[in-house]
Enzyme design. Structure first.
Site, PDB file in Angstrom:
ATOM      1  CG  ASP A 158      -1.879   0.438   1.354  1.00  0.00           C
ATOM      2  OD1 ASP A 158      -2.129   1.580   0.034  1.00  0.00           O
ATOM      3  OD2 ASP A 158      -3.420   0.714   2.002  1.00  0.00           O
TER       4      ASP A 158
HETATM    5  C1  BGC Z   1      -4.765   3.215   0.269  1.00  0.00           C
HETATM    6  C2  BGC Z   1      -5.395   2.570  -0.682  1.00  0.00           C
HETATM    7  C3  BGC Z   1      -5.257   2.926  -2.126  1.00  0.00           C
HETATM    8  C4  BGC Z   1      -3.917   3.395  -2.594  1.00  0.00           C
HETATM    9  C5  BGC Z   1      -3.693   3.958  -3.476  1.00  0.00           C
HETATM   10  C6  BGC Z   1      -3.783   3.660  -0.046  1.00  0.00           C
HETATM   11  O1  BGC Z   1      -3.547   5.199   1.136  1.00  0.00           O
HETATM   12  O2  BGC Z   1      -5.021   2.771   1.527  1.00  0.00           O
HETATM   13  O3  BGC Z   1      -6.487   1.853  -1.080  1.00  0.00           O
HETATM   14  O4  BGC Z   1      -5.388   1.400  -3.583  1.00  0.00           O
HETATM   15  O5  BGC Z   1      -3.529   4.047  -1.725  1.00  0.00           O
HETATM   16  O6  BGC Z   1      -4.031   5.212  -3.941  1.00  0.00           O
END
Ligand code: BGC
Length: 731
Positions: free
Chosen positions: A284
């Site tokens: 993530d």
């Molecule tokens: C979130 C994810 C997301 C990623 C990319 C993160 O902050 O937890 O769910 O896919 O950002 O945008």
């Protein structure tokens, strides 16, 4: 634009032979790759820019991009992170780099791209995997026009904590509902063949346990044992893997002290090993770098080593792999085989998506604006997201509703109703409640002047029926949007109380990204619809339901607690040594100042008719551990309007090796019933449904009694027992 002179391949590229098996193509390509190029394949950047990043791309140091959207120049949007011109960046990789490995463009296309559907929790309210599939398919097609090849959905974190803003992105609190809807979304996004230009790779996230963030505070720590993980939180991930999801995202949280980005046991051993997942595990956002903030690595170098060992293949934006992996391998601290495994998986994904054959996205003349047919699908999903939780006979609104006053913050705000995680939908494309109701009711509708609550009340006094549009703005739920109080936002209950005092019919429509404390609202209003954030067809769906042109058939995918203080409360609470009884629950050691039971149970939702449930009947009262029986229940529409009933099947396991849920949803059927119609609904009940992780964490099906329960929700159930026997005993 920076001119990167294309380097024509100086050597043959046998991996471009699409007739070869994918694994062979990967072998051929990896045989040519330097360690630096391999490490490049583990690095994802945000907001790639074809000009500024040209040299980096051409040197093979970037594998993937996050957020870019817009296939060609001229598609760029002037909205912060959207940079567009994907094909120009791709050209640097395909024609400018030594090996020509294409870039992979990912973006959060969560519940629609241009045609925005309800938030995932609203899709979950449909209990309909076909709705999920259709929404996924449309979103994929539209996003592909913008050059997107990979989406970061579905989110399958078991969500039982309404304070946590991310429940909006989830598919609810039960593993089977979440797992089946996730499979529907995955089918929709990926299709049978993800190399189809209209499909994307999907991503099951966030692995794992994220829904248990302490206190509902986003990103917080998680304390949970492996038994609960296996019996609950890991299950929808397993369903997603079984449905062929191509990627999985690691979660921000730790589990019992081990950051998920460093969790070798769960990521490498369970997900990749035990389950055989051969796709990509993506970090993530800065998740690898955050291991340092979590205090489990001294610096980014150590974080990189932990993450690659754990099995995180692609580093989302932290740069730790790019900076440190090469040197970690050269120093012998990280085994090259670990890097090879990550690279193989990333390349496998790129081959599976057909990127080597079709790296460029431009489709001259293609549009992805909402069309009548995509809107029709969004409308079906939005209707299915309407959960009628109270109706004292005022709905549907007929002629007797007279003059209708529409009030509250959402009357004409389309953007507010799109929901969280909408990067490409446009507020002006939303049919607002006001627009739709004016079209249907003409002069019978008045819109309150929201600037002055007292004027609104004067208008409410003058109207025959009040429809209050309440709840949360889209920005009040989603990532990093936790709350300490799940009551309605400030000021709304005051309006309800004052309007209710007139004694005129009062309909409350609640737009929300989470279960709210609706206890007082349910006392005061004559009818309450919980609608989540419904997307571009918000107004049309609402008008259809309010006026009875569509029958409400959504069901709650999360339990609604009595108040914030009652959290957590969900169907899968496990048995305790002191069982609660409704009539005496204050004596049984729970709260002294309130009842224990939730305000609205999981699976709850009314229609405009009444449905009677007969007792469940088994074809056989026994089955073997590897066998099955069938359960039949007769449901009868005893009212005067048609309905779509969600006939639900739960079970309880009275004696197991470990404590088990009070009840757990295991199946359901969507049944259309005309007035007066009765239908038999038959469930195929396999003993394997009752498998669980026992004391030693291995999966087992016990002999003995299972109580099956059928009914319209988790609180109104009729039981029947089945006995599971050993195959030997029955032969
Ligand atoms: C979130 C994810 C997301 C990623 C990319 C993160 O902050 O937890 O769910 O896919 O950002 O945008």
């Amino acid at each position: 634009m920076t001119d990167v002179t294309a380097t024509p391949p100086t050597q043959p590229r046998p991996w471009l032979d699409a007739t070869l098996p994918v694994e062979e193509r990967i072998d051929l390509l990896m045989a040519e790759m330097t360690l630096a190029e391999k490490v490049g394949q583990t690095h994802q950047v945000a907001n790639i820019n074809p000009d500024d990043d040209a040299a980096e791309i051409a040197s093979g140091r970037i594998s993937s991009s996050l957020y870019a959207s817009g296939a060609t120049a001229g598609n760029e949007r002037d909205e912060g992170v959207l940079v567009g011109n994907i094909d120009a960046a791709q050209r640097h990789a395909v024609e400018g780099s030594r090996l020509g490995i294409p870039l992979l463009f990912g973006r959060d296309v969560i519940h629609g791209h241009r045609t925005v559907a309800p938030i995932p929790l609203g899709i979950a309210a449909s209990f309909d995997p076909d709705v999920a599939e259709e929404i996924g398919e449309i979103a994929a097609r539209e996003a592909a026009v913008d050059g997107v090849a990979w989406t970061f959905t579905p989110m399958v974190d078991i969500s039982e904590e309404p304070r946590w803003g991310r429940v909006a992105e989830s598919l609810g609190e039960t593993p089977v509902l979440s797992g089946r809807l996730a499979a529907g979304l995955i089918r929709g996004f990926q299709g049978d063949d993800p190399s189809d230009p209209d499909r994307l790779a999907a991503c099951a996230k966030h692995f794992a346990g994220y829904g248990l963030a302490a206190g509902g505070r986003d990103y917080d720590t998680v304390s949970v044992g492996e038994n609960t993980l296996r019996n609950l939180h890991l299950r929808p991930f397993r369903s997603a893997v079984d449905a062929g999801v191509l990627t999985v995202m690691a979660a921000f949280n730790d589990i019992d002290g081990i950051p998920m980005h460093a969790h070798e046991h769960l990521v490498r051993e369970v997900l990749k090993g035990e389950w055989g997942f051969d796709g990509v595990v993506v970090a993530d956002w800065n998740g690898i770098g955050q291991i340092v903030f979590q205090g489990v690595a001294a610096d980014k170098r150590e974080a990189a080593a932990l993450a690659i060992r754990a099995g995180v293949d692609l580093d989302m934006v932290s740069g730790t792999y790019l900076e440190h992996l090469e040197e970690l391998v050269e120093s012998g601290e990280v085994d090259l085989a670990l890097v090879d495994d990550a690279v193989r998986r990333v390349l496998r994904l790129k081959f599976r998506l057909g990127l080597f054959e079709r790296p460029y996205a431009a489709r001259p003349g293609a549009s992805n604006a909402p069309t009548p047919s995509t809107r029709a699908a969004a409308l079906r999903a939005a209707q299915a997201a309407h959960v009628l939780v109270k109706n004292d006979g005022v709905l549907p609104l007929g002629d007797e509703a007279g003059k209708v006053l529409l009030s509250g913050p959402f009357v004409d705000d389309g953007d507010a109703l799109l929901g969280t995680w909408v990067l490409d939908g446009r507020g002006e494309e939303v049919v607002t409640p006001e627009a739709a109701l004016r079209e249907r009711l003409g002069d019978r509708v008045t819109v309150a002047d929201g600037r002055f609550p007292d004027v609104t009340l004067m208008q409410a006094r003058a109207a025959d029926t009040s429809v209050l549009l309440l709840g949360e703005h889209r920005s009040r739920s989603g990532e990093a949007q936790s709350v300490v109080d799940i009551g309605l936002p400030p000021g709304q209950l005051e309006l309800v109380r004052a309007a209710a005092a007139f004694g005129k019919p009062l309909v409350a429509v609640v737009y929300t990204g989470r279960p709210l404390d609706l206890t007082e609202l349910l006392d005061l209003a004559d009818a309450v619809l919980v609608v989540w954030h419904p997307g571009v067809e918000a107004g049309t769906a609402l008008a259809d339901i309010l006026l009875g042109d569509a029958e409400p058939h959504g069901r709650l995918p999360m339990t609604f607690p009595l108040s914030t203080g009652h959290i957590p409360t969900s169907t899968h609470q496990r048995r305790t040594g002191r069982l609660i009884r409704a009539d005496v629950d204050h004596q049984e050691g729970r709260y002294i100042d309130a009842l224990t039971y939730p305000r609205l149970p999981f699976g709850f939702g009314l229609s405009y008719t009444t449905v009677d449930y007969g007792a469940p009947v088994l074809s056989s009262p026994t089955m073997t551990t590897d066998g099955s029986t069938t359960l039949t229940v007769t449901v009868t529409n005893t009212g005067e309007r048609p309905c779509r009933e969600v006939v639900q099947l739960y079970f309880r396991d009275p004696v197991a090796q470990v404590t088990r849920p009070l009840v757990e949803l295991t199946d359901w059927a969507l049944v259309d019933l005309e007035p007066g119609q009765a239908r038999e609904v038959t469930f195929d009940v396999q003993a394997s449904r009752f498998a669980y992780a026992g004391r030693d964490l291995t999966t087992r099906v016990d002999e003995g009694e299972i109580v099956l329960l059928t009914g319209p929700d988790a609180a109104r159930l009729q039981p029947v027992s089945v006995t599971i026997t050993s195959p030997k005993a029955s032969s």
